[in-house]
Enzyme design. Structure first.
Site, PDB file in Angstrom:
ATOM      1  N   GLY A  90      31.472  46.416  44.123  1.00  0.00           N
ATOM      2  CA  GLY A  90      30.423  45.441  44.423  1.00  0.00           C
ATOM      3  C   GLY A  90      29.952  45.561  45.861  1.00  0.00           C
ATOM      4  O   GLY A  90      28.760  45.414  46.156  1.00  0.00           O
ATOM      5  N   ASN A  94      32.092  32.905  45.602  1.00  0.00           N
ATOM      6  CA  ASN A  94      33.427  33.323  45.166  1.00  0.00           C
ATOM      7  C   ASN A  94      34.510  32.303  45.473  1.00  0.00           C
ATOM      8  O   ASN A  94      35.538  32.269  44.801  1.00  0.00           O
ATOM      9  CB  ASN A  94      33.792  34.677  45.793  1.00  0.00           C
ATOM     10  CG  ASN A  94      33.508  34.724  47.270  1.00  0.00           C
ATOM     11  OD1 ASN A  94      32.371  34.569  47.699  1.00  0.00           O
ATOM     12  ND2 ASN A  94      34.537  34.912  48.055  1.00  0.00           N
ATOM     13  N   GLN A 104      30.424  37.513  41.116  1.00  0.00           N
ATOM     14  CA  GLN A 104      31.207  36.436  40.490  1.00  0.00           C
ATOM     15  C   GLN A 104      30.514  35.831  39.265  1.00  0.00           C
ATOM     16  O   GLN A 104      31.165  35.195  38.444  1.00  0.00           O
ATOM     17  CB  GLN A 104      31.490  35.319  41.498  1.00  0.00           C
ATOM     18  CG  GLN A 104      32.449  35.713  42.600  1.00  0.00           C
ATOM     19  CD  GLN A 104      33.853  36.044  42.103  1.00  0.00           C
ATOM     20  OE1 GLN A 104      34.257  35.690  41.000  1.00  0.00           O
ATOM     21  NE2 GLN A 104      34.615  36.733  42.940  1.00  0.00           N
ATOM     22  N   SER A 154      30.580  44.087  39.732  1.00  0.00           N
ATOM     23  CA  SER A 154      31.809  44.823  40.022  1.00  0.00           C
ATOM     24  C   SER A 154      32.708  44.842  38.790  1.00  0.00           C
ATOM     25  O   SER A 154      32.889  43.818  38.131  1.00  0.00           O
ATOM     26  CB  SER A 154      32.516  44.126  41.193  1.00  0.00           C
ATOM     27  OG  SER A 154      33.784  44.686  41.392  1.00  0.00           O
ATOM     28  N   GLY A 155      33.305  46.013  38.508  1.00  0.00           N
ATOM     29  CA  GLY A 155      34.136  46.157  37.311  1.00  0.00           C
ATOM     30  C   GLY A 155      35.378  45.296  37.298  1.00  0.00           C
ATOM     31  O   GLY A 155      35.708  44.661  36.289  1.00  0.00           O
ATOM     32  N   HIS A 156      36.066  45.227  38.465  1.00  0.00           N
ATOM     33  CA  HIS A 156      37.390  44.587  38.422  1.00  0.00           C
ATOM     34  C   HIS A 156      37.342  43.065  38.292  1.00  0.00           C
ATOM     35  O   HIS A 156      38.374  42.424  38.118  1.00  0.00           O
ATOM     36  CB  HIS A 156      38.260  45.035  39.608  1.00  0.00           C
ATOM     37  CG  HIS A 156      37.901  44.450  40.941  1.00  0.00           C
ATOM     38  ND1 HIS A 156      38.611  43.425  41.507  1.00  0.00           N
ATOM     39  CD2 HIS A 156      36.927  44.770  41.817  1.00  0.00           C
ATOM     40  CE1 HIS A 156      38.089  43.149  42.701  1.00  0.00           C
ATOM     41  NE2 HIS A 156      37.069  43.936  42.904  1.00  0.00           N
ATOM     42  N   THR A 174      30.763  63.023  42.137  1.00  0.00           N
ATOM     43  CA  THR A 174      31.086  63.160  40.715  1.00  0.00           C
ATOM     44  C   THR A 174      31.516  61.806  40.167  1.00  0.00           C
ATOM     45  O   THR A 174      32.333  61.115  40.769  1.00  0.00           O
ATOM     46  CB  THR A 174      32.203  64.211  40.526  1.00  0.00           C
ATOM     47  OG1 THR A 174      31.724  65.438  41.058  1.00  0.00           O
ATOM     48  CG2 THR A 174      32.576  64.386  39.064  1.00  0.00           C
ATOM     49  N   CYS A 192      40.017  37.421  50.739  1.00  0.00           N
ATOM     50  CA  CYS A 192      39.921  38.151  52.000  1.00  0.00           C
ATOM     51  C   CYS A 192      40.393  37.326  53.191  1.00  0.00           C
ATOM     52  O   CYS A 192      40.737  37.882  54.217  1.00  0.00           O
ATOM     53  CB  CYS A 192      38.475  38.576  52.236  1.00  0.00           C
ATOM     54  SG  CYS A 192      37.793  39.431  50.834  1.00  0.00           S
TER      55      CYS A 192
HETATM   56  N1  PLP Z   1      30.733  39.756  46.296  1.00  0.00           N
HETATM   57  C1  PLP Z   1      31.485  38.728  45.858  1.00  0.00           C
HETATM   58  C2  PLP Z   1      30.831  37.407  45.646  1.00  0.00           C
HETATM   59  C3  PLP Z   1      32.843  38.891  45.625  1.00  0.00           C
HETATM   60  O1  PLP Z   1      33.579  37.860  45.207  1.00  0.00           O
HETATM   61  C4  PLP Z   1      33.427  40.165  45.857  1.00  0.00           C
HETATM   62  C5  PLP Z   1      34.877  40.365  45.675  1.00  0.00           C
HETATM   63  O2  PLP Z   1      35.672  39.445  45.783  1.00  0.00           O
HETATM   64  C6  PLP Z   1      32.591  41.216  46.274  1.00  0.00           C
HETATM   65  C7  PLP Z   1      31.254  40.974  46.490  1.00  0.00           C
HETATM   66  C8  PLP Z   1      33.127  42.582  46.512  1.00  0.00           C
HETATM   67  O3  PLP Z   1      33.351  43.261  45.302  1.00  0.00           O
HETATM   68  P1  PLP Z   1      34.279  44.563  45.287  1.00  0.00           P
HETATM   69  O4  PLP Z   1      35.686  44.103  45.438  1.00  0.00           O
HETATM   70  O5  PLP Z   1      34.017  45.221  43.977  1.00  0.00           O
HETATM   71  O6  PLP Z   1      33.830  45.407  46.421  1.00  0.00           O
END
Ligand code: PLP
Length: 389
Positions: free
Chosen positions: A75, A153, A181, A201-203, A239, A327
């Site tokens: 992301g 988030n 999110q 974002s995948g995770h 790749t 974070c």
């Molecule tokens: N943006 C938001 C609102 C998020 O909550 C996060 C991850 O917590 C990100 C961006 C970053 O995503 P990624 O961990 O895939 O870089």
């Protein structure tokens, strides 16, 4: 953590467990179809076919066209790329964003300021919501892009990004939303709005870490940033991370299937957890707008108690959640989101985010409601008392 305790995972905004069917979909692309998707022989062509399918699956979740999806590493890369692309293609030098963005956008904007790009950070109300007129007012003749997250988030508060995209369109300014999110938790239909760029974002949706995507609307000018090269139709080199992208596609199918009933179930569990905590723990205070937010998130301060101590004690019972955003965990700095909402630093330092997901069950919520009040009482008893002289 006590050995025999099962984990109760309530930190789904930080990351999610890879779904078993996602893992299953990924494995053959690590063991059998390991060819480079740009190669002509069969195992390469099989990988290329799988990439095409994954792109369609992610596009279906967002109701856009497959050709509007660029796969990235995360992301954060998608966020940085959208903003940088807008600056390069428009040659303008001003960005509008909010005070409560994830560091993926915030840190990039701070970096841009060091490159003499002007950035306006829009404030939020005490419940974390945004005034649209403030954005309208902030847009200038030299604004390249407005970048505003769809869902926060930390608090889960939702922003009216579709309305903001309309305003940007009428003013001729590009609009990007960090929907990392929001995707999979609320319906998103890119055919029905004017959003130019959207990051995911995948995770966060039960795929693996290290894969993301950026939606770029057809017709919007795009300049590849950071990673030049031939892949992704010349829009993002390197790749392709085939197995993770295949898993991302599978996760998008699951997310789409879970958008209705499952999100209602998760919201009911979240509401039960939240009201249970607010009723049984007198020092508990809810942060953020009570209804305009994601169905899975609740953000609660426990006045007078350090969040870090609560987290450590919850962890001893196998319960995972976080203080503010992932974070900022581990630092004593109150989160920038709560600061922007005008929440006092002592309340901010006592805030815990619970974020639920598809694997949570009622018995887990009952267990948290049993344990948490005891932990808070224990911490209140052991808290050093201030002596008034
Ligand atoms: N943006 C938001 C609102 C998020 O909550 C996060 C991850 O917590 C990100 C961006 C970053 O995503 P990624 O961990 O895939 O870089």
């Amino acid at each position: 953590m006590l050995d025999s305790l099962p984990v109760i995972y309530l930190d789904n905004n930080a990351t999610t467990k890879v779904a078993p069917s996602v893992f299953e979909a990924m494995t053959p692309f690590l063991t059998e179809y390991y060819g480079n998707p740009s190669s002509i022989y069969a195992i390469g062509a099989d990988a290329a076919k799988a990439l095409t399918q994954a792109r369609e699956q992610v596009a279906n979740l967002l109701h856009c066209e497959a050709k509007e999806i660029i796969f990235t590493s995360c992301g954060t890369e998608s966020d940085n790329t959208a903003i940088e692309s807008a600056l390069r293609t428009t040659r303008k030098r001003h960005v509008v964003t909010t005070q409560v963005e994830h560091s993926a956008v915030r840190n990039y904007c701070e970096h841009l300021e060091s490159r003499n790009v002007a950035v306006t950070y829009i404030p939020v109300n005490s419940d974390g919501t945004l005034e649209i007129k403030e954005i309208e007012r902030a847009i200038r003749a030299d604004t390249a892009i407005v970048s505003i997250m769809w869902a926060n988030n930390e608090t889960g508060v939702l922003f009216p990004v579709e309305e903001i995209a309309e305003i940007c369109k009428t003013k001729g300014v590009l609009f990007h939303t960090d929907a990392v999110q929001a995707v999979g938790k609320i319906p998103i239909n890119l055919q029905k709005n004017k959003i130019d760029f959207l990051s995911l974002s995948g995770h966060k949706i039960h795929a693996s870490k290290g894969v993301g995507a950026l939606f770029v609307r057809s017709g919007v000018r795009f300049s590849p940033y950071l990673i030049g090269g031939g892949q992704e139709h010349g829009k993002r080199g390197g790749t392709e991370n085939v197995a993770s992208i295949v898993g991302f596609g599978r996760a998008a199918v699951l997310a789409e299937a879970n958008l209705q009933d499952e999100q209602i179930r998760i919201k009911a569990l979240r509401d039960r957890l939240e009201s249970g905590i607010l009723q049984s723990i007198p020092c508990a205070r809810l942060n953020g707008h009570p209804s305009s937010r994601l169905p899975n998130t609740t953000h609660i301060s426990f006045e007078g108690i350090e969040a870090r101590n609560i987290l450590l004690m919850l962890d001893q019972h196998g319960i995972c959640c976080s203080a503010g955003s992932a974070c900022t965990t581990g630092s004593l700095e109150p989160s920038h989101v709560l600061r922007a909402m005008g929440i006092s630093s002592s309340l901010a330092r006592s805030a815990i985010r619970f974020s639920l997901g598809v694997y949570n069950q009622e018995h887990e919520i009952n267990r948290v409601l049993d344990i948490l009040p005891k932990i808070i009482s224990q911490l209140q008893e052991t808290r050093p008392q201030t002596t008034v002289l």
